[in-house]
Write a protein that holds these residues in place. Structure first.
Motif, PDB file in Angstrom:
ATOM      1  N   ARG A  48      32.090  36.282  34.814  1.00 57.54           N
ATOM      2  CA  ARG A  48      31.844  37.668  34.380  1.00 57.54           C
ATOM      3  C   ARG A  48      33.098  38.516  34.546  1.00 57.54           C
ATOM      4  NH1 ARG A  48      26.961  36.371  36.934  1.00 57.54           N
ATOM      5  NH2 ARG A  48      25.181  36.343  35.502  1.00 57.54           N
ATOM      6  N   GLU A  49      33.815  38.297  35.650  1.00 57.46           N
ATOM      7  CA  GLU A  49      35.026  39.079  35.886  1.00 57.46           C
ATOM      8  C   GLU A  49      36.109  38.749  34.863  1.00 57.46           C
ATOM      9  OE1 GLU A  49      35.327  41.659  37.888  1.00 57.46           O
ATOM     10  OE2 GLU A  49      33.187  41.308  38.251  1.00 57.46           O
ATOM     11  N   ARG A  50      36.177  37.512  34.442  1.00 60.98           N
ATOM     12  CA  ARG A  50      37.131  37.142  33.398  1.00 60.98           C
ATOM     13  C   ARG A  50      36.857  37.925  32.114  1.00 60.98           C
ATOM     14  NH1 ARG A  50      39.588  31.895  34.024  1.00 60.98           N
ATOM     15  NH2 ARG A  50      38.972  30.911  35.978  1.00 60.98           N
ATOM     16  N   ILE A  51      35.593  37.958  31.743  1.00 65.54           N
ATOM     17  CA  ILE A  51      35.212  38.672  30.520  1.00 65.54           C
ATOM     18  C   ILE A  51      35.442  40.165  30.678  1.00 65.54           C
ATOM     19  CG2 ILE A  51      33.320  39.154  28.922  1.00 65.54           C
ATOM     20  CD1 ILE A  51      34.259  36.274  28.851  1.00 65.54           C
ATOM     21  N   ALA A  52      35.096  40.703  31.838  1.00 62.92           N
ATOM     22  CA  ALA A  52      35.270  42.137  32.085  1.00 62.92           C
ATOM     23  C   ALA A  52      36.737  42.534  31.940  1.00 62.92           C
ATOM     24  CB  ALA A  52      34.755  42.494  33.478  1.00 62.92           C
ATOM     25  N   ALA A  60      41.812  49.535  26.843  1.00 58.35           N
ATOM     26  CA  ALA A  60      43.074  50.182  27.208  1.00 58.35           C
ATOM     27  C   ALA A  60      44.039  50.257  26.028  1.00 58.35           C
ATOM     28  CB  ALA A  60      43.724  49.427  28.368  1.00 58.35           C
ATOM     29  N   ASP A  61      44.035  49.234  25.145  1.00 61.20           N
ATOM     30  CA  ASP A  61      44.950  49.277  23.999  1.00 61.20           C
ATOM     31  C   ASP A  61      44.278  49.736  22.712  1.00 61.20           C
ATOM     32  OD1 ASP A  61      43.553  47.066  23.059  1.00 61.20           O
ATOM     33  OD2 ASP A  61      45.041  45.617  23.725  1.00 61.20           O
ATOM     34  N   GLY A  62      43.062  50.265  22.826  1.00 57.15           N
ATOM     35  CA  GLY A  62      42.429  50.924  21.696  1.00 57.15           C
ATOM     36  C   GLY A  62      41.656  50.045  20.742  1.00 57.15           C
ATOM     37  N   ARG A  63      41.406  48.793  21.116  1.00 62.35           N
ATOM     38  CA  ARG A  63      40.660  47.918  20.214  1.00 62.35           C
ATOM     39  C   ARG A  63      39.163  48.206  20.239  1.00 62.35           C
ATOM     40  NH1 ARG A  63      42.128  42.242  22.111  1.00 62.35           N
ATOM     41  NH2 ARG A  63      42.961  43.363  23.920  1.00 62.35           N
ATOM     42  N   ILE A  64      38.645  48.690  21.334  1.00 61.99           N
ATOM     43  CA  ILE A  64      37.255  49.117  21.399  1.00 61.99           C
ATOM     44  C   ILE A  64      37.198  50.494  22.048  1.00 61.99           C
ATOM     45  CG2 ILE A  64      36.298  46.780  21.485  1.00 61.99           C
ATOM     46  CD1 ILE A  64      35.958  47.064  24.480  1.00 61.99           C
ATOM     47  N   THR A  65      36.201  51.258  21.690  1.00 66.88           N
ATOM     48  CA  THR A  65      36.043  52.606  22.230  1.00 66.88           C
ATOM     49  C   THR A  65      35.407  52.557  23.608  1.00 66.88           C
ATOM     50  OG1 THR A  65      33.827  52.879  21.292  1.00 66.88           O
ATOM     51  CG2 THR A  65      35.707  53.461  19.873  1.00 66.88           C
ATOM     52  N   LEU A  66      35.373  53.705  24.277  1.00 69.75           N
ATOM     53  CA  LEU A  66      34.737  53.783  25.590  1.00 69.75           C
ATOM     54  C   LEU A  66      33.252  53.449  25.477  1.00 69.75           C
ATOM     55  CD1 LEU A  66      34.791  54.466  28.590  1.00 69.75           C
ATOM     56  CD2 LEU A  66      34.472  56.876  27.983  1.00 69.75           C
ATOM     57  N   GLU A  67      32.611  53.919  24.410  1.00 71.24           N
ATOM     58  CA  GLU A  67      31.196  53.616  24.216  1.00 71.24           C
ATOM     59  C   GLU A  67      30.966  52.112  24.036  1.00 71.24           C
ATOM     60  OE1 GLU A  67      32.010  57.728  23.594  1.00 71.24           O
ATOM     61  OE2 GLU A  67      32.873  55.963  22.590  1.00 71.24           O
ATOM     62  N   GLU A  68      31.833  51.480  23.256  1.00 72.90           N
ATOM     63  CA  GLU A  68      31.717  50.026  23.065  1.00 72.90           C
ATOM     64  C   GLU A  68      31.953  49.281  24.369  1.00 72.90           C
ATOM     65  OE1 GLU A  68      33.095  48.982  18.555  1.00 72.90           O
ATOM     66  OE2 GLU A  68      34.625  49.883  19.848  1.00 72.90           O
ATOM     67  N   LEU A  69      32.915  49.754  25.146  1.00 72.94           N
ATOM     68  CA  LEU A  69      33.195  49.123  26.441  1.00 72.94           C
ATOM     69  C   LEU A  69      31.967  49.199  27.340  1.00 72.94           C
ATOM     70  CD1 LEU A  69      35.050  47.869  28.599  1.00 72.94           C
ATOM     71  CD2 LEU A  69      35.787  50.210  29.173  1.00 72.94           C
ATOM     72  N   GLU A  70      31.366  50.361  27.438  1.00 76.01           N
ATOM     73  CA  GLU A  70      30.193  50.529  28.296  1.00 76.01           C
ATOM     74  C   GLU A  70      29.032  49.678  27.812  1.00 76.01           C
ATOM     75  OE1 GLU A  70      29.595  54.717  28.141  1.00 76.01           O
ATOM     76  OE2 GLU A  70      31.085  55.155  29.710  1.00 76.01           O
ATOM     77  N   ARG A  72      29.214  46.830  26.068  1.00 75.47           N
ATOM     78  CA  ARG A  72      29.478  45.411  26.321  1.00 75.47           C
ATOM     79  C   ARG A  72      29.413  45.089  27.810  1.00 75.47           C
ATOM     80  NH1 ARG A  72      33.617  42.903  21.809  1.00 75.47           N
ATOM     81  NH2 ARG A  72      33.122  44.350  20.118  1.00 75.47           N
ATOM     82  N   LEU A  73      29.852  46.009  28.647  1.00 75.62           N
ATOM     83  CA  LEU A  73      29.750  45.768  30.088  1.00 75.62           C
ATOM     84  C   LEU A  73      28.292  45.701  30.526  1.00 75.62           C
ATOM     85  CD1 LEU A  73      32.609  48.002  31.552  1.00 75.62           C
ATOM     86  CD2 LEU A  73      32.552  45.503  31.400  1.00 75.62           C
ATOM     87  N   GLY A  74      27.436  46.505  29.883  1.00 76.48           N
ATOM     88  CA  GLY A  74      26.011  46.448  30.185  1.00 76.48           C
ATOM     89  C   GLY A  74      25.431  45.078  29.865  1.00 76.48           C
ATOM     90  N   ALA A  79      23.843  39.445  31.544  1.00 76.75           N
ATOM     91  CA  ALA A  79      23.845  38.110  30.924  1.00 76.75           C
ATOM     92  C   ALA A  79      23.623  37.031  31.976  1.00 76.75           C
ATOM     93  CB  ALA A  79      25.161  37.871  30.196  1.00 76.75           C
ATOM     94  N   ARG A  80      22.960  35.965  31.559  1.00 76.41           N
ATOM     95  CA  ARG A  80      22.686  34.848  32.460  1.00 76.41           C
ATOM     96  C   ARG A  80      23.450  33.589  32.097  1.00 76.41           C
ATOM     97  NH1 ARG A  80      16.086  35.013  33.447  1.00 76.41           N
ATOM     98  NH2 ARG A  80      15.993  37.133  34.324  1.00 76.41           N
ATOM     99  N   THR A  81      23.800  33.425  30.827  1.00 78.90           N
ATOM    100  CA  THR A  81      24.417  32.171  30.384  1.00 78.90           C
ATOM    101  C   THR A  81      25.853  32.378  29.906  1.00 78.90           C
ATOM    102  OG1 THR A  81      23.685  32.389  28.086  1.00 78.90           O
ATOM    103  CG2 THR A  81      22.159  31.338  29.640  1.00 78.90           C
ATOM    104  N   LEU A  82      26.599  31.280  29.862  1.00 81.82           N
ATOM    105  CA  LEU A  82      27.970  31.328  29.377  1.00 81.82           C
ATOM    106  C   LEU A  82      28.034  31.705  27.897  1.00 81.82           C
ATOM    107  CD1 LEU A  82      29.539  28.158  31.070  1.00 81.82           C
ATOM    108  CD2 LEU A  82      29.720  30.551  31.784  1.00 81.82           C
ATOM    109  N   GLY A  83      27.030  31.282  27.142  1.00 78.81           N
ATOM    110  CA  GLY A  83      27.004  31.628  25.730  1.00 78.81           C
ATOM    111  C   GLY A  83      26.931  33.130  25.505  1.00 78.81           C
ATOM    112  N   GLU A  84      26.152  33.820  26.325  1.00 75.59           N
ATOM    113  CA  GLU A  84      26.065  35.276  26.217  1.00 75.59           C
ATOM    114  C   GLU A  84      27.393  35.930  26.549  1.00 75.59           C
ATOM    115  OE1 GLU A  84      21.838  36.788  27.558  1.00 75.59           O
ATOM    116  OE2 GLU A  84      22.445  35.106  28.843  1.00 75.59           O
ATOM    117  N   LEU A  85      28.098  35.394  27.532  1.00 75.71           N
ATOM    118  CA  LEU A  85      29.397  35.948  27.904  1.00 75.71           C
ATOM    119  C   LEU A  85      30.429  35.732  26.802  1.00 75.71           C
ATOM    120  CD1 LEU A  85      29.882  35.012  31.675  1.00 75.71           C
ATOM    121  CD2 LEU A  85      28.733  36.979  30.678  1.00 75.71           C
ATOM    122  N   ALA A  86      30.483  34.506  26.280  1.00 79.76           N
ATOM    123  CA  ALA A  86      31.495  34.168  25.284  1.00 79.76           C
ATOM    124  C   ALA A  86      31.377  35.029  24.031  1.00 79.76           C
ATOM    125  CB  ALA A  86      31.391  32.690  24.923  1.00 79.76           C
TER     126      ALA A  86
END
Length: 216
Positions: A48-52, A60-70, A72-74, A79-86
């Protein structure tokens, strides 16, 4: 008209890869396994930390907005599985830079060098082919799908290079003869990589970590 020098090589690679895939499919057992698929494996906090980190860098470099970040972090922390993380980073990085690799397809090197490493899920049985090329498999940060991994390796004037962490044993089985390839001792019940080779002038190399110095 003569073909341009070297133009035959991509065609030869394509034919070789097709033949290698057919060979691996023919050798694969027909029985189904109860072993979970890579995308079904449970995710760890470290994963999870890798994905985070990837998500935070993307914000930070503008590829996703703050709303998108929040958003996806949610999803990430529920998430329970690696597939959900990937799935959270597929549109942020090219395949070779993804923090998780769930590709369980055979690895083929036909007149080239192919490698698989990083944080990847090693299937219980994996087809490996090296024809006039080299296949490199790095297990140092891998997730083993089973305690015993079987590599069905077809080597024709090619090489298989395996990098292992401490505690992982590698053996080679060819013509009913078994040879231990790792030199360092392992604990009873340690995970094992069994390399089953069908080769013609092929070579298998194992790279181990340096031996730890014993304290006096």
């Amino acid at each position: 008209m003569n073909e341009r020098a070297g133009s035959w090589l991509p065609k030869l690679q394509e034919v070789g890869e097709r033949l290698a895939e057919e060979w691996v499919t023919a050798r694969r057992p027909s029985t189904t396994s109860d072993v979970p698929q890579p995308h079904e494996l449970r995710a760890s906090d470290a994963d999870r930390e890798r994905i985070a980190q990837v998500l935070q860098d993307a914000h930070a470099d503008g590829r996703i907005t703050l709303e998108e970040l929040e958003e996806r972090l949610g999803v990430l922390y529920s998430a329970r599985t690696l597939g959900e993380l990937a799935a959270l980073t597929t549109d942020l990085l090219p395949p070779e830079e993804q923090p998780l690799n769930l590709d369980g397809r055979p690895v083929s090197a036909i007149f080239k060098k192919e490698q698989r490493g990083g944080r990847w899920v090693v299937p219980a049985e994996l087809g490996v082919t090296a024809m006039f090329g080299t296949t490199k498999l790095d297990f140092r940060d891998a997730i083993l799908q089973n305690r015993r991994i079987i590599l069905n390796a077809t080597l024709v004037f090619g090489g298989l290079e395996i990098h292992v962490p401490e505690g992982l044993e590698v053996i080679r089985v060819a013509k009913d003869k078994t040879v231990r390839l790792t030199k360092q001792p392992t604990e009873p019940g340690a995970p094992v990589v069994e390399v089953r080779t069908t080769n013609f002038a092929g070579e298998v190399k194992v790279k181990e970590p340096p031996r730890r110095k014993r304290r006096r």
